[in-house]
Each structure stands twice: as structure tokens, then as C-alpha cells.
Design a protein around this motif. Structure first.
Motif, PDB file in Angstrom:
ATOM      1  N   GLU A   1      59.869  17.970  56.618  1.00  0.00           N
ATOM      2  CA  GLU A   1      59.002  17.575  57.976  1.00  0.00           C
ATOM      3  C   GLU A   1      57.912  16.839  57.679  1.00  0.00           C
ATOM      4  O   GLU A   1      57.292  16.126  58.548  1.00  0.00           O
ATOM      5  N   ALA A   2      57.089  17.073  56.662  1.00  0.00           N
ATOM      6  CA  ALA A   2      55.852  16.509  56.123  1.00  0.00           C
ATOM      7  C   ALA A   2      56.015  15.157  55.724  1.00  0.00           C
ATOM      8  O   ALA A   2      55.190  14.381  55.667  1.00  0.00           O
ATOM      9  N   GLY A   3      57.423  14.519  55.415  1.00  0.00           N
ATOM     10  CA  GLY A   3      57.624  13.305  55.396  1.00  0.00           C
ATOM     11  C   GLY A   3      58.087  12.887  53.833  1.00  0.00           C
ATOM     12  O   GLY A   3      58.247  11.907  53.544  1.00  0.00           O
ATOM     13  N   VAL A   4      58.348  14.006  53.119  1.00  0.00           N
ATOM     14  CA  VAL A   4      58.832  13.481  51.662  1.00  0.00           C
ATOM     15  C   VAL A   4      60.513  13.203  51.958  1.00  0.00           C
ATOM     16  O   VAL A   4      61.110  13.639  52.663  1.00  0.00           O
ATOM     17  N   ALA A   5      60.666  12.242  51.044  1.00  0.00           N
ATOM     18  CA  ALA A   5      62.002  11.516  51.191  1.00  0.00           C
ATOM     19  C   ALA A   5      62.972  12.718  51.050  1.00  0.00           C
ATOM     20  O   ALA A   5      62.874  13.350  49.812  1.00  0.00           O
ATOM     21  N   VAL A   6      64.283  12.577  51.488  1.00  0.00           N
ATOM     22  CA  VAL A   6      65.314  13.670  51.340  1.00  0.00           C
ATOM     23  C   VAL A   6      65.650  13.448  50.114  1.00  0.00           C
ATOM     24  O   VAL A   6      66.162  14.570  49.275  1.00  0.00           O
ATOM     25  N   ASN A   7      66.032  12.330  49.213  1.00  0.00           N
ATOM     26  CA  ASN A   7      66.465  12.241  47.784  1.00  0.00           C
ATOM     27  C   ASN A   7      65.497  13.137  47.019  1.00  0.00           C
ATOM     28  O   ASN A   7      65.899  13.591  46.014  1.00  0.00           O
ATOM     29  N   GLU A   8      64.104  13.129  47.054  1.00  0.00           N
ATOM     30  CA  GLU A   8      63.198  13.535  46.224  1.00  0.00           C
ATOM     31  C   GLU A   8      63.467  15.141  46.547  1.00  0.00           C
ATOM     32  O   GLU A   8      63.211  16.036  45.493  1.00  0.00           O
ATOM     33  N   ILE A   9      63.468  15.727  47.594  1.00  0.00           N
ATOM     34  CA  ILE A   9      63.605  17.031  47.924  1.00  0.00           C
ATOM     35  C   ILE A   9      64.937  17.643  47.489  1.00  0.00           C
ATOM     36  O   ILE A   9      65.020  18.712  46.696  1.00  0.00           O
ATOM     37  N   CYS A  10      66.181  16.745  47.469  1.00  0.00           N
ATOM     38  CA  CYS A  10      67.401  17.166  46.932  1.00  0.00           C
ATOM     39  C   CYS A  10      67.407  17.438  45.540  1.00  0.00           C
ATOM     40  O   CYS A  10      67.947  18.376  44.728  1.00  0.00           O
ATOM     41  N   ARG A  11      66.723  16.297  44.791  1.00  0.00           N
ATOM     42  CA  ARG A  11      66.579  16.357  43.369  1.00  0.00           C
ATOM     43  C   ARG A  11      65.664  17.544  42.954  1.00  0.00           C
ATOM     44  O   ARG A  11      65.783  18.329  42.003  1.00  0.00           O
ATOM     45  N   LYS A  12      64.609  18.122  43.708  1.00  0.00           N
ATOM     46  CA  LYS A  12      63.813  19.075  43.354  1.00  0.00           C
ATOM     47  C   LYS A  12      64.494  20.286  43.521  1.00  0.00           C
ATOM     48  O   LYS A  12      64.268  21.116  42.584  1.00  0.00           O
ATOM     49  N   TYR A  13      65.159  20.739  44.624  1.00  0.00           N
ATOM     50  CA  TYR A  13      65.715  21.763  44.818  1.00  0.00           C
ATOM     51  C   TYR A  13      67.158  21.993  44.321  1.00  0.00           C
ATOM     52  O   TYR A  13      67.928  22.967  44.445  1.00  0.00           O
ATOM     53  N   LYS A  14      67.562  20.991  43.705  1.00  0.00           N
ATOM     54  CA  LYS A  14      69.085  20.913  43.291  1.00  0.00           C
ATOM     55  C   LYS A  14      70.261  21.254  44.103  1.00  0.00           C
ATOM     56  O   LYS A  14      71.082  21.981  43.885  1.00  0.00           O
ATOM     57  N   VAL A  15      70.027  20.439  45.336  1.00  0.00           N
ATOM     58  CA  VAL A  15      70.976  20.513  46.459  1.00  0.00           C
ATOM     59  C   VAL A  15      71.400  19.341  46.940  1.00  0.00           C
ATOM     60  O   VAL A  15      70.900  18.124  46.578  1.00  0.00           O
ATOM     61  N   SER A  16      72.576  19.137  47.268  1.00  0.00           N
ATOM     62  CA  SER A  16      73.111  18.003  47.947  1.00  0.00           C
ATOM     63  C   SER A  16      72.213  17.336  49.103  1.00  0.00           C
ATOM     64  O   SER A  16      72.003  18.276  49.943  1.00  0.00           O
ATOM     65  N   SER A  17      72.470  16.188  49.360  1.00  0.00           N
ATOM     66  CA  SER A  17      71.946  15.810  50.694  1.00  0.00           C
ATOM     67  C   SER A  17      72.873  16.342  51.907  1.00  0.00           C
ATOM     68  O   SER A  17      71.937  16.943  53.031  1.00  0.00           O
ATOM     69  N   SER A  18      73.934  16.438  51.802  1.00  0.00           N
ATOM     70  CA  SER A  18      74.801  17.179  52.855  1.00  0.00           C
ATOM     71  C   SER A  18      74.244  18.789  53.146  1.00  0.00           C
ATOM     72  O   SER A  18      74.089  19.127  54.289  1.00  0.00           O
ATOM     73  N   THR A  19      73.897  19.501  52.085  1.00  0.00           N
ATOM     74  CA  THR A  19      73.517  20.591  52.061  1.00  0.00           C
ATOM     75  C   THR A  19      72.133  20.825  52.730  1.00  0.00           C
ATOM     76  O   THR A  19      71.899  21.575  53.566  1.00  0.00           O
ATOM     77  N   TYR A  20      71.332  19.896  52.611  1.00  0.00           N
ATOM     78  CA  TYR A  20      69.878  19.813  53.100  1.00  0.00           C
ATOM     79  C   TYR A  20      70.159  19.444  54.585  1.00  0.00           C
ATOM     80  O   TYR A  20      69.367  20.350  55.443  1.00  0.00           O
ATOM     81  N   TYR A  21      70.887  18.700  55.106  1.00  0.00           N
ATOM     82  CA  TYR A  21      71.125  18.297  56.280  1.00  0.00           C
ATOM     83  C   TYR A  21      71.826  19.340  57.099  1.00  0.00           C
ATOM     84  O   TYR A  21      71.321  19.835  58.198  1.00  0.00           O
ATOM     85  N   LYS A  22      72.872  20.105  56.593  1.00  0.00           N
ATOM     86  CA  LYS A  22      73.244  21.469  57.196  1.00  0.00           C
ATOM     87  C   LYS A  22      72.037  22.759  57.458  1.00  0.00           C
ATOM     88  O   LYS A  22      72.098  23.123  58.418  1.00  0.00           O
ATOM     89  N   LEU A  23      71.249  22.788  56.427  1.00  0.00           N
ATOM     90  CA  LEU A  23      70.244  23.767  56.548  1.00  0.00           C
ATOM     91  C   LEU A  23      69.356  23.334  57.325  1.00  0.00           C
ATOM     92  O   LEU A  23      68.696  24.178  58.314  1.00  0.00           O
TER      93      LEU A  23
END
Length: 72
Positions: free
Chosen positions: A19-41
Motif C-alpha cells: 500500500e505504501a507503493g513498494v513494487a510487488v516484485n520486490e515484496i515477493c522477493r523479500k518475503y519469498k512468495v509468488s505474486s499470485s500469493t501476494y494478490y490472494k492475501l
């Protein structure tokens, strides 16, 4: 049901970063989740804090247990 690798606080922290504007790719890499998991959460837990998320997960677990008991 598979147990989540992320704790409630990590999920909320991850969604707040998104929500703060960090890119989804960076978040997924940092937390070791896929982008689909991020969007589901994000779809399921958007706008929720840690205590509400813990309570929600407890209720889901109890509901699952009760469904199993009822089916037997």
C-alpha cells in the motif's frame, strides 16, 4: 490444509508495504512468495491489522474443526 509460511504480522507488514507503493516484485522477493500469493492475501486481508487477522485465522480453524466433527 497446509500451514502458512508467513506469520500474521509478516502478512500485515507485507500488505502495508504494498500500500505504501513498494513494487510487488520486490515484496515477493523479500518475503519469498509468488505474486499470485501476494494478490490472494491482498484480496483476503486488505485493510486488516494484526490482532484482527489472528482472530480471523482462529475462527477459520475452529470452523474447519467443527465442519469435520459434523461430517463424522
Amino acid at each position: 490444509m497446509e500451514k502458512s509460511k508467513l506469520s500474521e504480522s509478516k502478512i500485515v507488514q507485507m500488505l502495508n508495504e504494498g500500500e505504501a507503493g513498494v513494487a510487488v516484485n520486490e515484496i515477493c522477493r523479500k518475503y519469498k512468495v509468488s505474486s499470485s500469493t501476494y494478490y490472494k492475501l491482498r484480496g483476503k486481508y486488505s485493510g486488516i491489522n494484526v490482532s484482527e487477522l489472528k482472530r480471523l485465522k482462529e475462527l477459520e480453524a475452529e470452523n474447519s474443526r467443527l465442519k469435520t466433527m459434523y461430517s463424522e
